[in-house]
Design a protein around this motif. Structure first.
Motif, short mmCIF file in Angstrom:
data_model
loop_
_atom_site.label_atom_id
_atom_site.label_comp_id
_atom_site.label_asym_id
_atom_site.label_seq_id
_atom_site.Cartn_x
_atom_site.Cartn_y
_atom_site.Cartn_z
N LEU A 101 173.25 78.53 21.59
CA LEU A 101 172.36 77.50 22.14
C LEU A 101 173.05 76.59 23.15
N PHE A 102 174.34 76.83 23.39
CA PHE A 102 175.12 75.94 24.24
C PHE A 102 174.53 75.81 25.64
N VAL A 103 174.29 76.95 26.31
CA VAL A 103 173.84 76.92 27.70
C VAL A 103 172.50 76.21 27.81
N ASN A 104 171.57 76.53 26.92
CA ASN A 104 170.26 75.88 26.96
C ASN A 104 170.38 74.37 26.73
N PHE A 105 171.30 73.98 25.82
CA PHE A 105 171.43 72.56 25.48
C PHE A 105 172.01 71.76 26.64
N VAL A 106 173.15 72.20 27.17
CA VAL A 106 173.81 71.39 28.21
C VAL A 106 173.07 71.45 29.53
N SER A 107 172.14 72.40 29.69
CA SER A 107 171.34 72.48 30.91
C SER A 107 170.21 71.46 30.94
N GLN A 108 169.87 70.88 29.79
CA GLN A 108 168.75 69.95 29.74
C GLN A 108 169.01 68.72 30.62
N PRO A 109 167.98 68.21 31.31
CA PRO A 109 168.16 67.07 32.21
C PRO A 109 168.78 65.85 31.55
N GLU A 110 168.43 65.60 30.28
CA GLU A 110 168.93 64.41 29.60
C GLU A 110 170.34 64.61 29.02
N ILE A 111 170.90 65.83 29.14
CA ILE A 111 172.24 66.10 28.61
C ILE A 111 173.23 66.32 29.76
N GLY A 112 173.21 67.47 30.38
CA GLY A 112 174.16 67.76 31.46
C GLY A 112 173.50 67.96 32.81
N ASN A 113 172.18 68.25 32.78
CA ASN A 113 171.41 68.50 34.00
C ASN A 113 172.10 69.56 34.88
N LEU A 114 172.42 70.70 34.24
CA LEU A 114 173.14 71.78 34.92
C LEU A 114 172.25 73.01 35.07
N THR A 115 172.60 73.86 36.02
CA THR A 115 171.98 75.18 36.06
C THR A 115 172.63 76.04 34.97
N HIS A 116 172.01 77.16 34.65
CA HIS A 116 172.58 78.05 33.63
C HIS A 116 173.93 78.58 34.08
N GLU A 117 174.07 78.85 35.39
CA GLU A 117 175.35 79.34 35.90
C GLU A 117 176.44 78.30 35.70
N GLN A 118 176.13 77.04 36.02
CA GLN A 118 177.10 75.96 35.83
C GLN A 118 177.43 75.77 34.35
N ALA A 119 176.40 75.87 33.51
CA ALA A 119 176.62 75.71 32.07
C ALA A 119 177.54 76.79 31.53
N GLY A 120 177.47 78.00 32.13
CA GLY A 120 178.33 79.09 31.70
C GLY A 120 179.81 78.77 31.87
N HIS A 121 180.15 77.99 32.91
CA HIS A 121 181.54 77.60 33.11
C HIS A 121 182.01 76.67 31.99
N TYR A 122 181.13 75.82 31.51
CA TYR A 122 181.49 74.94 30.40
C TYR A 122 181.58 75.71 29.09
N LEU A 123 180.82 76.79 28.97
CA LEU A 123 180.94 77.65 27.79
C LEU A 123 182.34 78.25 27.73
N PHE A 124 182.90 78.55 28.89
CA PHE A 124 184.28 79.02 28.97
C PHE A 124 185.23 78.00 28.34
N LEU A 125 184.96 76.70 28.54
CA LEU A 125 185.80 75.66 27.95
C LEU A 125 185.66 75.63 26.43
N LEU A 126 184.46 75.89 25.93
CA LEU A 126 184.23 75.92 24.48
C LEU A 126 185.10 77.00 23.83
N TRP A 127 185.04 78.23 24.39
CA TRP A 127 185.85 79.33 23.83
C TRP A 127 187.33 79.09 24.08
N GLY A 128 187.67 78.52 25.23
CA GLY A 128 189.07 78.21 25.49
C GLY A 128 189.62 77.20 24.50
N GLY A 129 188.79 76.25 24.09
CA GLY A 129 189.21 75.28 23.08
C GLY A 129 189.53 75.95 21.76
#
Length: 436
Positions: free
Chosen positions: A269-297
């Motif tokens: 649910l990460f990509v859908n969550f951080v893409s929401q306007p009230e959270i990260g206001n990101l595109t799905h492509e941009q959210a995918g880069h932050y997913l990389f940080l989640l797994w990297g962590g």
């Protein structure tokens, strides 16, 4: 029954111990099954486009993955008992390679059911690898450093999960029309779908070749024998003991299942969550880069956990990690904006040590019951399929509110660290034998 002191493994210490080389070899196994598991995150949206699948059909592919763990784990323990750890690892790699190769005709036929078959076979091979490799790493050296060793090799598993999305995005999504066209499958002709389906052939062929090469290398590698000889020697001894007398295993099985609900819920649910306007206001492509940080962590956390557990009890590290995971999941549930987004990203760091630490605590003191206990713990990975109910909760009460389920899962892991992991009726471990 009073606890029996754990016997030191033969050759577990000393400069001549071969365990460093063995762990280095086994790290490649952990990398490969992490890699091939997470590449599904790229494969699923791709298949949904080219095969025109519903969300139910798409999620069924992932469900089949977890069903395979449930079906294959106990038979895997029996296979290990019969042929030993090393041959079981080789067998698991070959089974995975067969499943990867089946993806080639699946893409040619554009067959949903052949894809399901391939995914089940690959996951069954991974289940055998998990049942063999996790306890092997845990018992190959001194008992007091088992969690440190398993966290170290699991860090390479996380390295695979971190790199797989980049590999899949380049060789699958980047080479397909559906992956590079605005609007996806809706704009594709049948010919384009057939062409796009075949982009999975090269990645899975590469994966299959690497798995076969790795199987050959491990078959020729001199691993310390902890398997067949020990199992045959202990078969009569096992009849006098029950798995259900070991509190750390009884509470460890649900701990694995419940933890997986949280990990998979966050990842799915990460990509859908951080893409929401009230959270990260990101595109799905941009959210995918932050997913990389989640797994990297998770990767960083496992290297750090392996270091910490050399001097700190694993149950203490697990308790701190689960408490902090609970805190950040509560922040995710009730905060807004970047705070909520970064709190969800940070949970990867705290989740990192949970699976390997719960696993080693769960099999601690099982002695000749280690194979069967390991099978139950790996079977519990099937609990990840229960993340479906978080999706139902999100539909009913909102996506952000659904993360309260993950927070509750962290509390059970905290309970396990503080009380459920305490060893009862400990049995002596068998000493290692000659290399096989």
């Amino acid at each position: 029954m009073p606890a029996v002191p754990v016997q030191p493994r033969a050759g577990a210490s000393g400069a001549g111990a071969p365990y460093g080389a063995a762990l280095s070899m086994l790290a490649t196994l952990f990398f490969m099954w992490g890699f091939i598991t997470v590449i599904n995150g790229t494969l699923l949206p791709h298949l949904r486009s080219v095969m025109v699948l519903s969300y139910a059909q798409t999620t069924l592919i992932e469900s089949v993955w977890f069903i395979a763990y449930f079906v294959a784990s106990i038979p895997s323990a029996k296979i290990i008992e019969r042929i030993g750890y090393k041959k079981s690892m080789v067998t698991g790699l070959i089974v995975m390679a067969v499943g990867a190769l089946i993806m080639i005709p699946a893409s040619m036929l554009l067959s949903y059911y052949v894809v399901l078959t391939a995914m089940f076979i690959i996951a069954s091979g991974i289940a055998l690898l998990q049942v063999a490799a996790n306890p092997y790493v845990a018992v190959i050296g001194p008992a007091d450093s088992a969690s440190s060793r398993l966290n170290l090799v699991q860090a390479f598993n996380s390295m695979g999960t971190t790199l797989a999305p980049l590999f899949g995005a380049y060789l699958i999504l980047g080479r397909s029309v559906s992956g590079t066209t605005e609007g996806g499958a809706a704009a594709l002709t049948m010919e384009q779908r057939l062409a796009d389906a075949q982009t999975v052939q090269l990645p899975y062929l590469i994966v299959a070749v690497v798995l076969i090469v790795l199987a050959v290398v491990i078959a020729r590698f001199k691993l310390p024998a902890m398997g067949a000889a020990v199992s045959r020697h202990s078969r009569e001894a096992r009849k006098n003991h029950s798995l259900w007398q070991h509190r750390n295993l009884v509470f460890g099985v649900p701990a694995i299942a419940i933890y997986l609900i949280a990990e998979i819920g966050v990842g799915n649910l990460f990509v859908n969550f951080v893409s929401q306007p009230e959270i990260g206001n990101l595109t799905h492509e941009q959210a995918g880069h932050y997913l990389f940080l989640l797994w990297g962590g998770m990767m960083v956390g496992r290297f750090l956990g392996a270091f910490l557990m050399r001097s700190v009890k694993p149950e203490t590290v697990l308790a701190v990690a689960s408490a902090l995971a609970f805190v950040v999941m509560m922040i995710t549930t009730f905060a807004h904006g970047p705070i909520a987004m970064w709190s969800l990203i940070s949970v990867g760091l705290f989740h990192s040590i949970m699976f390997p630490t719960i696993f080693t605590l769960g099999i601690k003191g099982l002695g000749p019951l280690t194979e069967e206990g390991s099978g139950l713990l790996i079977m519990a990975i099937a609990g990840g399929a229960l993340v479906y109910f978080q999706g139902e909760f999100a539909d009913a009460y909102g996506l952000q509110t659904s993360f309260i389920i993950c927070a509750i899962c962290e509390l059970y892991v905290l309970f396990y660290a503080l009380w459920g992991s305490r060893v009862t009726n400990a049995l002596a471990d068998e000493p290692a034998t000659a290399a096989e």
